[in-house]
Scaffold this motif. Structure first.
Motif, PDB file in Angstrom:
ATOM      1  N   GLY A 251      74.186  30.837 -17.028  1.00 40.07           N
ATOM      2  CA  GLY A 251      73.221  31.472 -17.922  1.00 40.07           C
ATOM      3  C   GLY A 251      72.017  31.840 -17.273  1.00 40.07           C
ATOM      4  O   GLY A 251      71.665  31.387 -16.154  1.00 40.07           O
ATOM      5  N   THR A 253      68.692  31.678 -18.148  1.00 42.52           N
ATOM      6  CA  THR A 253      67.478  30.612 -17.922  1.00 42.52           C
ATOM      7  C   THR A 253      67.945  29.445 -17.027  1.00 42.52           C
ATOM      8  O   THR A 253      67.257  28.922 -16.500  1.00 42.52           O
ATOM      9  CB  THR A 253      67.650  30.104 -19.572  1.00 42.52           C
ATOM     10  N   GLN A 254      69.368  29.204 -17.092  1.00 48.46           N
ATOM     11  CA  GLN A 254      69.705  28.241 -16.025  1.00 48.46           C
ATOM     12  C   GLN A 254      69.726  28.686 -14.528  1.00 48.46           C
ATOM     13  O   GLN A 254      69.279  27.889 -13.834  1.00 48.46           O
ATOM     14  CB  GLN A 254      71.385  27.780 -16.260  1.00 48.46           C
ATOM     15  N   SER A 279      74.795  35.896 -17.951  1.00 41.96           N
ATOM     16  CA  SER A 279      74.012  35.734 -19.132  1.00 41.96           C
ATOM     17  C   SER A 279      74.931  35.306 -20.414  1.00 41.96           C
ATOM     18  O   SER A 279      75.042  35.764 -21.493  1.00 41.96           O
ATOM     19  CB  SER A 279      73.377  37.097 -19.562  1.00 41.96           C
ATOM     20  N   SER A 282      72.830  31.997 -21.755  1.00 38.26           N
ATOM     21  CA  SER A 282      71.481  32.292 -22.030  1.00 38.26           C
ATOM     22  C   SER A 282      71.297  33.905 -21.817  1.00 38.26           C
ATOM     23  O   SER A 282      71.586  34.108 -20.711  1.00 38.26           O
ATOM     24  CB  SER A 282      70.399  31.623 -21.682  1.00 38.26           C
ATOM     25  N   ASP A 285      66.010  37.281 -20.375  1.00 37.29           N
ATOM     26  CA  ASP A 285      64.836  37.291 -21.335  1.00 37.29           C
ATOM     27  C   ASP A 285      63.459  37.388 -20.454  1.00 37.29           C
ATOM     28  O   ASP A 285      62.355  37.798 -21.147  1.00 37.29           O
ATOM     29  CB  ASP A 285      64.681  35.986 -22.227  1.00 37.29           C
TER      30      ASP A 285
END
Length: 471
Positions: A251, A253-254, A279, A282, A285
């Protein structure tokens, strides 16, 4: 009597005129193309963001062999599918090919990390060599090879699948010894085999989704372990002429924790050229915490059936993909965007579904085409602003001096937009729109005149339009 008649006529005229004004106001509010109702948008060439490396796809896990194999597509249909993926004039014009590295080039344990390895090369690599050669013929120069796992005998769990960690890293000791340098040499050898076939691997990654365990090839690494291996692998890869990528987290964010760890290490941050993240867990973003290049290096929307629709609310239609690409470019400031499968089989979430000697095309392909065909490697994202939150804009200056503007209209009504071109060097010329919606596939529309650095165009409801603007 005459006075009363004239008064009644005047009252009737007043009421009628007032009704006309009210109707005009209603038409304007509805967003129909009245000049005074146009949405304002500014394209500003003096506001610059990220340079663009390109857009790409993968055919790992034998998809290239399915496309090219004797049980797959005929020669004619192979060419048609390749044109859809790689042709700039009629297809997507993708410019990055992601290759999957597996352990087949060193299938057996040589007897320890310091023993001389026995490499094996079949010149096919599950169809990926053929595909890479085809992509090169279309002009692709960016070949990104990425390993899902080290060979099983180099790992703590003894198998390619089900996670496990590379032996020799902190917290991953093995009776067989320290395999870190042997694994680095293994990866470089893969690139050398491709060079023999005329394919210059440019970017080399040592792990895919290090935070996610699968029943197929997978390998776990913590951010600290990724930093540790980068400092072993980086000098070896760089000396062989490869750019190092990391870490293809599950992800976006990860991936930030991996990028942060690399940036915090004075040595590792000089060795990683491109930070890569997926993605799935997450979405994109925000930018990754690095000054290096960043790629959204794998994603396809979740879906359980084959879907060819543009905008059906399923979450894996063409509109969904267009929105994801827009967010990656404008929220994440990514330099590259690599979709998962270009072509696959069954209930694929790829761009194309292969079905024996037949194939089917999803609107996902055309959603990507509106970006990748016109935003070429070497271009730079520039300012694109509007007060209309339903109008998702991005703009790019190309190396030939032209400007590309991509407009995704999320509203259910058409939107007339007055574009002001500032600091672009274009005051007169033409803007050619390319439309994708339920009935159009990146289809050229009549050119629009650019005058005094501005143009006005209507973006249909729930549609994607790319404007190529030239003096």
């Amino acid at each position: 009597m005459i006075g009363r008649i004239m008064l009644r006529g005047l009252r009737k005229w007043t009421v009628t005129y007032a009704a006309v004004l009210a109707m005009a106001a209603a038409v304007t509010t509805a967003g129909l193309p009245n000049a005074w109702a146009a949405t304002s948008a500014t394209i500003n060439g003096s506001t610059t963001y990220q340079p663009i490396d390109g857009f790409g796809f993968s055919e790992h896990f034998g998809r290239g062999a399915i496309m090219h194999g004797s049980q797959g597509l005929s020669a004619q249909h192979q060419r048609e599918v390749l044109d859809l993926l790689l042709n700039r004039a009629t297809g997507v014009g993708l410019s990055i090919l992601r290759l999957g590295i597996d352990s087949s080039i060193q299938p057996t344990d040589p007897g320890g990390p310091n023993a001389t390895p026995t490499y094996v090369w079949d010149r096919d690599d599950d169809g990926q060599v053929w595909l890479a050669q085809q992509a090169k013929a279309y002009g692709v120069t960016r070949f990104y090879a990425d390993a899902w796992s080290a060979p099983g005998y180099m790992k703590t769990n003894g198998t390619d699948a089900n996670g496990g960690t590379l032996c020799g890293l902190a917290g991953a000791s093995c009776a067989s010894g320290d395999w870190r340098k042997a694994y680095a040499n293994f990866l470089v050898q893969y690139g050398k085999f491709y060079a023999q076939e005329g394919i210059p691997i440019t970017d080399l990654g040592f792990v895919n989704e290090p935070d996610y365990t699968t029943a197929y090839a997978s390998m776990r690494l913590t951010p600290a372990q990724a930093v540790e291996f980068t400092k072993v692998f980086g000098p070896i890869a760089n000396a062989a002429g490869y750019k190092v990528t990391c870490c293809d987290s599950f992800g976006w964010t990860q991936q930030k924790s991996y990028s942060s760890a690399i940036e915090a290490d004075a040595t590792a941050r000089t060795l990683v050229t491109t930070h890569t993240g997926h993605s799935y867990a997450s979405p994109v973003d925000a930018p990754l915490p690095t000054q290096q290049r960043t790629w959204m290096s794998e994603w396809a929307p979740t879906g359980t059936t084959w879907n060819e629709n543009w905008d059906d609310g399923s979450g894996y239609d063409g509109f969904t993909v267009a929105s994801a690409v827009h967010d990656a470019l404008t929220k994440g400031n990514v330099n590259g965007y690599v979709y998962w499968y270009g072509a696959s089989t069954g209930a694929t979430r790829g761009l194309i579904q292969l079905d024996g000697d037949n194939y089917h095309v999803s609107k996902r392909l055309w959603a990507l085409a509106n970006y990748s065909r016109f935003i070429r490697p070497g271009s730079t994202r520039i300012g694109a602003t509007t007060s209309d939150t339903n109008l998702k804009l991005s703009a790019f200056r190309n190396t030939d001096g032209s400007v590309t503007v991509v407009a995704l209209n999320a509203a259910t009504t058409a939107n007339q937009v007055a574009f002001s071109l500032q600091n672009t060097g274009i005051t007169t010329g033409t803007a050619t729109p390319y439309l994708t919606d339920g009935s159009h596939n990146t289809a050229a529309q009549p050119a629009i005149a650019v005058s005094a650095g501005s143009l006005t165009a209507t973006v249909p409801a729930r549609s994607l339009i790319t404007y190529t603007i030239k003096p």
